[in-house]
Design a protein around this motif. Structure first.
Motif, PDB file in Angstrom:
ATOM      1  N   LYS A   1       0.836  -1.207   0.000  1.00 63.22           N
ATOM      2  CA  LYS A   1       0.000   0.000   0.000  1.00 63.22           C
ATOM      3  C   LYS A   1       0.867   1.252   0.000  1.00 63.22           C
ATOM      4  N   SER A   2       1.925   1.258   0.807  1.00 65.27           N
ATOM      5  CA  SER A   2       2.834   2.403   0.853  1.00 65.27           C
ATOM      6  C   SER A   2       3.528   2.605  -0.492  1.00 65.27           C
ATOM      7  N   THR A   3       3.923   1.493  -1.116  1.00 61.92           N
ATOM      8  CA  THR A   3       4.584   1.567  -2.421  1.00 61.92           C
ATOM      9  C   THR A   3       3.662   2.165  -3.477  1.00 61.92           C
ATOM     10  N   LEU A   4       2.414   1.768  -3.449  1.00 60.46           N
ATOM     11  CA  LEU A   4       1.450   2.298  -4.412  1.00 60.46           C
ATOM     12  C   LEU A   4       1.177   3.782  -4.164  1.00 60.46           C
ATOM     13  N   ARG A   5       1.185   4.201  -2.888  1.00 57.30           N
ATOM     14  CA  ARG A   5       1.032   5.629  -2.592  1.00 57.30           C
ATOM     15  C   ARG A   5       2.188   6.428  -3.186  1.00 57.30           C
ATOM     16  N   CYS A   6       3.397   5.862  -3.093  1.00 55.27           N
ATOM     17  CA  CYS A   6       4.563   6.531  -3.690  1.00 55.27           C
ATOM     18  C   CYS A   6       4.390   6.682  -5.197  1.00 55.27           C
ATOM     19  N   ARG A   7       3.890   5.619  -5.815  1.00 52.49           N
ATOM     20  CA  ARG A   7       3.715   5.659  -7.275  1.00 52.49           C
ATOM     21  C   ARG A   7       2.673   6.696  -7.673  1.00 52.49           C
ATOM     22  N   LEU A   8       1.575   6.761  -6.909  1.00 50.86           N
ATOM     23  CA  LEU A   8       0.539   7.738  -7.206  1.00 50.86           C
ATOM     24  C   LEU A   8       1.030   9.160  -6.965  1.00 50.86           C
ATOM     25  N   ALA A   9       1.803   9.359  -5.903  1.00 54.26           N
ATOM     26  CA  ALA A   9       2.356  10.679  -5.610  1.00 54.26           C
ATOM     27  C   ALA A   9       3.293  11.125  -6.721  1.00 54.26           C
ATOM     28  N   CYS A  10       4.061  10.193  -7.273  1.00 55.88           N
ATOM     29  CA  CYS A  10       4.962  10.518  -8.376  1.00 55.88           C
ATOM     30  C   CYS A  10       4.171  10.907  -9.621  1.00 55.88           C
ATOM     31  N   ALA A  11       3.083  10.177  -9.888  1.00 59.47           N
ATOM     32  CA  ALA A  11       2.244  10.494 -11.044  1.00 59.47           C
ATOM     33  C   ALA A  11       1.638  11.889 -10.897  1.00 59.47           C
ATOM     34  N   LEU A  12       1.243  12.239  -9.662  1.00 55.93           N
ATOM     35  CA  LEU A  12       0.697  13.571  -9.420  1.00 55.93           C
ATOM     36  C   LEU A  12       1.765  14.641  -9.631  1.00 55.93           C
ATOM     37  N   ALA A  13       2.964  14.383  -9.127  1.00 55.41           N
ATOM     38  CA  ALA A  13       4.055  15.352  -9.270  1.00 55.41           C
ATOM     39  C   ALA A  13       4.432  15.556 -10.731  1.00 55.41           C
ATOM     40  N   ALA A  14       4.298  14.499 -11.531  1.00 60.10           N
ATOM     41  CA  ALA A  14       4.658  14.602 -12.949  1.00 60.10           C
ATOM     42  C   ALA A  14       3.678  15.489 -13.726  1.00 60.10           C
ATOM     43  N   ARG A  15       2.450  15.613 -13.221  1.00 64.91           N
ATOM     44  CA  ARG A  15       1.420  16.363 -13.935  1.00 64.91           C
ATOM     45  C   ARG A  15       1.159  17.741 -13.328  1.00 64.91           C
ATOM     46  N   THR A  16       1.661  17.973 -12.123  1.00 71.22           N
ATOM     47  CA  THR A  16       1.426  19.245 -11.440  1.00 71.22           C
ATOM     48  C   THR A  16       2.719  19.688 -10.760  1.00 71.22           C
ATOM     49  N   ASP A  17       2.643  20.811 -10.058  1.00 74.47           N
ATOM     50  CA  ASP A  17       3.783  21.284  -9.273  1.00 74.47           C
ATOM     51  C   ASP A  17       3.698  20.815  -7.825  1.00 74.47           C
ATOM     52  N   VAL A  18       2.757  19.941  -7.522  1.00 75.87           N
ATOM     53  CA  VAL A  18       2.542  19.484  -6.146  1.00 75.87           C
ATOM     54  C   VAL A  18       3.581  18.443  -5.775  1.00 75.87           C
ATOM     55  N   ARG A  19       4.203  18.617  -4.610  1.00 71.22           N
ATOM     56  CA  ARG A  19       5.146  17.637  -4.070  1.00 71.22           C
ATOM     57  C   ARG A  19       4.590  17.124  -2.758  1.00 71.22           C
ATOM     58  N   LEU A  20       4.293  15.837  -2.681  1.00 70.34           N
ATOM     59  CA  LEU A  20       3.710  15.244  -1.482  1.00 70.34           C
ATOM     60  C   LEU A  20       4.749  14.432  -0.735  1.00 70.34           C
ATOM     61  N   GLU A  21       4.795  14.589   0.571  1.00 68.08           N
ATOM     62  CA  GLU A  21       5.612  13.718   1.422  1.00 68.08           C
ATOM     63  C   GLU A  21       4.711  12.558   1.807  1.00 68.08           C
ATOM     64  N   VAL A  22       5.026  11.365   1.293  1.00 67.49           N
ATOM     65  CA  VAL A  22       4.144  10.217   1.480  1.00 67.49           C
ATOM     66  C   VAL A  22       4.073   9.801   2.948  1.00 67.49           C
ATOM     67  N   ASP A  23       5.198   9.808   3.626  1.00 66.04           N
ATOM     68  CA  ASP A  23       5.240   9.487   5.046  1.00 66.04           C
ATOM     69  C   ASP A  23       5.749  10.700   5.813  1.00 66.04           C
ATOM     70  N   SER A  24       5.206  10.911   6.999  1.00 68.39           N
ATOM     71  CA  SER A  24       5.672  12.027   7.819  1.00 68.39           C
ATOM     72  C   SER A  24       7.136  11.813   8.182  1.00 68.39           C
ATOM     73  N   PRO A  25       8.000  12.818   7.964  1.00 66.98           N
ATOM     74  CA  PRO A  25       9.420  12.645   8.278  1.00 66.98           C
ATOM     75  C   PRO A  25       9.638  12.518   9.784  1.00 66.98           C
ATOM     76  N   ALA A  26      10.617  11.709  10.146  1.00 64.69           N
ATOM     77  CA  ALA A  26      10.976  11.575  11.553  1.00 64.69           C
ATOM     78  C   ALA A  26      11.678  12.845  12.014  1.00 64.69           C
ATOM     79  N   THR A  27      11.482  13.218  13.273  1.00 65.61           N
ATOM     80  CA  THR A  27      12.137  14.401  13.818  1.00 65.61           C
ATOM     81  C   THR A  27      13.018  14.003  14.997  1.00 65.61           C
ATOM     82  N   TYR A  28      14.088  14.745  15.189  1.00 70.41           N
ATOM     83  CA  TYR A  28      15.065  14.455  16.238  1.00 70.41           C
ATOM     84  C   TYR A  28      15.430  15.743  16.965  1.00 70.41           C
ATOM     85  N   SER A  29      16.077  15.589  18.105  1.00 74.41           N
ATOM     86  CA  SER A  29      16.467  16.760  18.888  1.00 74.41           C
ATOM     87  C   SER A  29      17.808  17.321  18.401  1.00 74.41           C
TER      88      SER A  29
END
Length: 244
Positions: free
Chosen positions: A132-160
């Motif tokens: 499911k995560s892999t398919l989300r990446c593929r869909l996000a890439c397809a969206l980015a290819a057609r628009t200027d939208v850049r989606l972060e598929v997973d929330s980035p980890a944060t550190y101190s």
């Protein structure tokens, strides 16, 4: 390259010489600034013929999009897009599953080892989540290819710590993250399904790297907890190839 920098010590790097080139495995903590620095520095310094990444091949195009960012390192994609941005080679390879070959390996190993139905169900649940995560990446890439939208598929980890901190502080914090993860593993024994999935993934990645070595020098970016196991499996594979 500053070899005294604690972020690029041998603790996080394994190099395996082969007749056709060197395979360098770089262990990372996901999204950690020390790991981002490490992959950028080592890839720029070693200029590999092949950059291998712990990603399913279907997810790779999204991170290539992230790496097109004019900022260094890229805003999205953590150490993976940073690695791609730093690489001069166009030979980029996702070495993780799911792929048809990975699925065949998974089913064959389940059958061979005779694991319980509970383990099999757990493995398939984890596989469904990764797919499911892999398919989300593929869909996000397809969206980015057609628009200027850049989606972060997973929330980035944060550190101190962040990349503006000193090298010593970044390395210290990364070491704490690794130690904490090991302590959790020791205190709470992972399920057989979790261990089984990791074993199959590590075997698959070592197999892929064993084939990629024929293309010249390889740098592979893998999770820090996979580093030693993939390196050992790759050495075993190369030993078997040499003796056959």
């Amino acid at each position: 390259m500053n070899h005294d920098d604690p972020r690029i010590t041998g603790e996080h790097v394994r190099s395996i010489d082969t007749p056709t080139g060197t395979v360098t495995l770089v262990g990372v903590v996901h999204d950690h600034p020390a790991s981002v620095f490490r992959v950028r520095t080592l890839i720029s310094g070693r200029d590999p013929d092949v950059l291998a990444l712990e990603l399913p091949p279907l997810s790779l195009p999204l991170f290539e999009r992230y790496a097109e960012d004019t900022r260094t390192p890229p805003v999205f994609g953590g150490e993976v897009s940073a690695a791609i941005q730093a690489a001069a080679t166009d030979r980029l390879v996702g070495i993780d599953g799911p792929t048809p070959r990975f699925l065949r390996r998974l089913v064959a190993t389940l059958y061979r080892d005779g694991d319980s139905l509970t383990t099999a169900a757990g493995v398939l649940t984890r596989l469904a989540s990764v797919t499911k995560s892999t398919l989300r990446c593929r869909l996000a890439c397809a969206l980015a290819a057609r628009t200027d939208v850049r989606l972060e598929v997973d929330s980035p980890a944060t550190y101190s710590t962040d990349r503006t901190d000193s090298a010593a502080r970044q390395a210290e914090n990364e070491g704490h993250q690794i130690a904490r993860a090991r302590a959790v593993m020791d205190a709470f024994e992972p399920s057989r399904a979790s261990c089984f999935s990791d074993e199959v993934r590590e075997s698959h990645m070592a197999h892929r790297l064993g084939r990629l070595r024929h293309d010249g020098d390889v740098v592979a970016v893998v999770g820090r907890h996979h580093l030693d196991r993939v390196a050992d499996l790759l050495r075993d594979r190369l030993g078997e190839t040499a003796s056959s």
